[in-house]
Structure formats: structure tokens, C-alpha cells
Design a protein around this motif. Structure first.
Motif, PDB file in Angstrom:
ATOM      1  N   TRP A 186      12.964 -17.100  18.260  1.00 10.81           N
ATOM      2  CA  TRP A 186      11.585 -17.117  17.854  1.00 10.81           C
ATOM      3  C   TRP A 186      10.922 -15.683  17.570  1.00 10.81           C
ATOM      4  O   TRP A 186      11.060 -15.297  18.883  1.00 10.81           O
ATOM      5  N   LEU A 187       9.833 -15.712  17.676  1.00 15.47           N
ATOM      6  CA  LEU A 187       9.252 -14.180  17.414  1.00 15.47           C
ATOM      7  C   LEU A 187       7.492 -15.189  17.563  1.00 15.47           C
ATOM      8  O   LEU A 187       7.191 -14.603  17.041  1.00 15.47           O
ATOM      9  N   GLU A 191       4.303 -15.808  15.658  1.00 15.41           N
ATOM     10  CA  GLU A 191       3.856 -17.734  15.661  1.00 15.41           C
ATOM     11  C   GLU A 191       4.372 -18.252  14.994  1.00 15.41           C
ATOM     12  O   GLU A 191       4.769 -19.212  14.085  1.00 15.41           O
ATOM     13  N   LEU A 192       6.288 -17.338  14.677  1.00 15.32           N
ATOM     14  CA  LEU A 192       7.038 -18.114  13.189  1.00 15.32           C
ATOM     15  C   LEU A 192       8.641 -17.973  13.887  1.00 15.32           C
ATOM     16  O   LEU A 192       8.464 -16.538  15.099  1.00 15.32           O
ATOM     17  N   ARG A 210      15.274 -16.637   6.411  1.00 14.52           N
ATOM     18  CA  ARG A 210      14.426 -17.097   6.392  1.00 14.52           C
ATOM     19  C   ARG A 210      13.335 -17.748   7.462  1.00 14.52           C
ATOM     20  O   ARG A 210      13.891 -18.197   7.949  1.00 14.52           O
ATOM     21  N   TRP A 211      11.945 -17.339   7.505  1.00 15.69           N
ATOM     22  CA  TRP A 211      11.251 -18.229   8.725  1.00 15.69           C
ATOM     23  C   TRP A 211      10.872 -19.247   8.318  1.00 15.69           C
ATOM     24  O   TRP A 211      10.573 -20.248   7.548  1.00 15.69           O
ATOM     25  N   TYR A 212      10.311 -20.048  10.084  1.00 14.73           N
ATOM     26  CA  TYR A 212      10.126 -20.775   9.716  1.00 14.73           C
ATOM     27  C   TYR A 212       8.951 -21.235  11.149  1.00 14.73           C
ATOM     28  O   TYR A 212       8.680 -20.165  11.810  1.00 14.73           O
ATOM     29  N   ASP A 213       8.502 -22.515  10.943  1.00 13.98           N
ATOM     30  CA  ASP A 213       7.330 -22.841  11.693  1.00 13.98           C
ATOM     31  C   ASP A 213       7.018 -22.729  13.573  1.00 13.98           C
ATOM     32  O   ASP A 213       8.529 -22.980  13.905  1.00 13.98           O
ATOM     33  N   ARG A 214       6.321 -23.539  14.125  1.00 18.46           N
ATOM     34  CA  ARG A 214       6.183 -23.654  15.115  1.00 18.46           C
ATOM     35  C   ARG A 214       7.152 -25.162  15.289  1.00 18.46           C
ATOM     36  O   ARG A 214       8.069 -25.245  16.292  1.00 18.46           O
TER      37      ARG A 214
END
Length: 276
Positions: A186-187, A191-192, A210-214
Motif C-alpha cells: 500500500w502506498l 491512496e493506492l 496492477r493498482w488497486y484501491d482502498r
């Protein structure tokens, strides 16, 4: 006697994006297909919710010029993301390269895709002469001080993450996959999260970064988002059609009940249309 002041030293003029080469003609070949597709997927899904899209820049296989004292020195990350910088160079042009002394904003995250030929350079294991450019690890950690450095080995599907702490890169824990959370890191500033997604992209099924959300939902690509909207519209249209069909059935049932009632009234000698 009149005093003659010495001439002022000439002001140094550093090269801009237009002066620095965007390619090294001596570097062999183009990247393999994975090095084209994986950065593309990272670019399409890098959508920090706390930054407008016109204040985010991402680059892949783009020269990153990092030292104004050695303006010809550069690194070429497989992918990098910058927060808080205009999407276009000087507000109106596509970038030929990323020149930090012109942009005044360093990258926020860099991703390198490990391969046998680049692993030593990417992990900072190469030695150099004092007059030679430093390796990528040194540039990212000590010169640009990029907060996050991510390494992915597509041959082993190993994800390594490093965060800048006290001026040095320290390993970051990569969460193990679970039923509700992906394997990733988590970065918070963006907020990704960046994780390993198993699925098909451009027809190839494998593990991808791949990027994911909270909420641990994978960020959709524009094509996927359009398909999702089309599916939602199709579901809404289907629901509306079902509701219209149900209303038609109810209207038909009411008409039948009214006809039966009228028939009973006629049997009793009452004209149901009288008094209307």
C-alpha cells in the motif's frame, strides 16, 4: 585611476527536454513485448483519487535525466509515476524525456521489471568508476530520493517493494493474498496499492502488476470501465423490460377480473355500463 571590475561569470544554461536525446542509438533493440504490456497496464490503472488526472504523469522506457552537473546522464525506468506535476510538458507538449531540473518534481514511484541482463543494475550490485554514472539503485535512492522502488520478476512472479526511510531503501512487507485482499503493498500518499493480479490482459493470462484501491478493488482500465458501464446499462435495460412486462401482466389480470365481474353483473340482470 578608474577601477575596472572583473567580468561576471557567464550564467550556466542547462539543457531542456528538447536538447537532450530521447533515445540512445547504441542501445540494442526494443523491449520485449512484456516490457510494453506491463507498463501499459500500470499506466492505465494508476489513478490516485487524491490527484486530478491533469496533475499526474507516468512514463515507461523514457529517459529520466537526474543530475544537472552531468546533464547527459540518465536512467530509463521500465515505468515511473509522478504526482503533482502537469500531465504535459510546460502545460502543452508531450514529453520526449523527463528532466528533473526542469520539472522540479521527482518521481514518486519507480517500477523495474527484472531480467537476467538488468538484475544487477536494478538491485544496485554493479560497480562503477568515479567518472561513470551511478547505478539505478543509487540514483533512485540517493540522488532522486524516490519514495517507493518496486521490483517485479516475471519469471518467478516475485514482487519486491522498498520504501525510503532515513535516506535508505528498506524492504516493505508485501501482504500475502487472501480471499478479500490481493498480494501487494500500500502506498498511502497515492491512496493506492500495487499488487499481483492474475488475469488476462491483451489476451495473455498470467500474473500482472496492477493498482488497486482502498477497498481492495482492482482499478479498471478504460476499456474495462466502458465494458462495466455497458453491462450496467444492459442490466438496467433488462430490469426495466422485466418491470414493463410485469406491469403488462398486472394490467391484463386487472382487465380479466373486470371482465369476470361484468359477466357476473350481467347474469344478475345488471348492466355494468349503466351510470358510467
Amino acid at each position: 585611476m578608474q577601477q575596472i571590475n572583473p567580468p561576471l561569470p557567464a550564467k550556466e544554461t542547462l539543457p531542456t527536454m528538447y536538447d537532450l536525446p530521447s533515445e540512445d542509438p547504441e542501445e540494442p533493440g526494443l523491449p520485449d513485448e512484456f516490457h510494453l504490456l506491463q507498463p501499459e497496464l500500470l499506466r492505465l490503472t494508476f489513478q490516485p483519487p487524491n490527484y486530478p488526472s491533469d496533475r499526474i504523469f507516468t512514463g515507461s522506457d523514457l529517459n529520466l535525466y537526474y543530475d544537472s552537473r552531468h546533464p547527459q546522464w540518465y536512467k530509463r525506468p521500465d515505468w515511473f509515476g509522478v504526482l503533482g506535476v502537469p500531465r504535459f510538458y510546460d502545460g502543452h507538449d508531450l514529453r520526449l524525456s523527463y528532466v528533473v531540473w526542469q520539472e522540479a518534481v521527482n518521481p514518486f514511484v519507480v517500477v523495474e521489471l527484472l531480467s537476467p541482463g538488468t538484475e544487477a543494475e536494478d538491485l544496485g550490485r554493479t560497480l562503477r568508476e568515479a567518472s561513470q554514472p551511478p547505478n539505478k539503485w543509487t540514483v533512485y535512492e540517493q540522488i532522486l530520493r524516490i519514495p517507493y522502488y518496486i521490483l517485479f520478476n516475471r519469471y518467478t512472479d516475485e514482487l519486491q517493494a522498498f520504501g525510503l526511510m532515513m535516506g535508505r531503501y528498506q524492504p516493505l512487507p508485501v501482504a500475502a493474498p487472501s480471499a478479500t485482499e490481493p498480494a501487494g503493498v500500500w502506498l498511502e500518499e497515492a491512496e493506492l496499492g500495487l499488487g499481483l493480479w492474475e488475469g488476462s490482459y491483451q489476451g495473455l493470462h498470467r500474473r500482472w502488476l496492477r493498482w488497486y484501491d482502498r477497498a481492495h478493488h482492482w482499478i479498471p482500465t478504460p476499456t474495462e470501465a466502458a465494458n462495466q458501464r455497458a453491462e450496467q446499462e444492459a442490466r438496467r435495460a433488462e430490469q426495466e423490460a422485466r418491470r414493463a412486462e410485469q406491469e403488462a401482466r398486472r394490467a391484463e389480470q386487472e382487465a380479466r377480473r373486470a371482465e369476470r365481474l361484468a359477466a357476473r353483473l350481467r347474469a344478475l340482470g345488471v348492466d355494468p355500463e349503466e351510470g358510467e
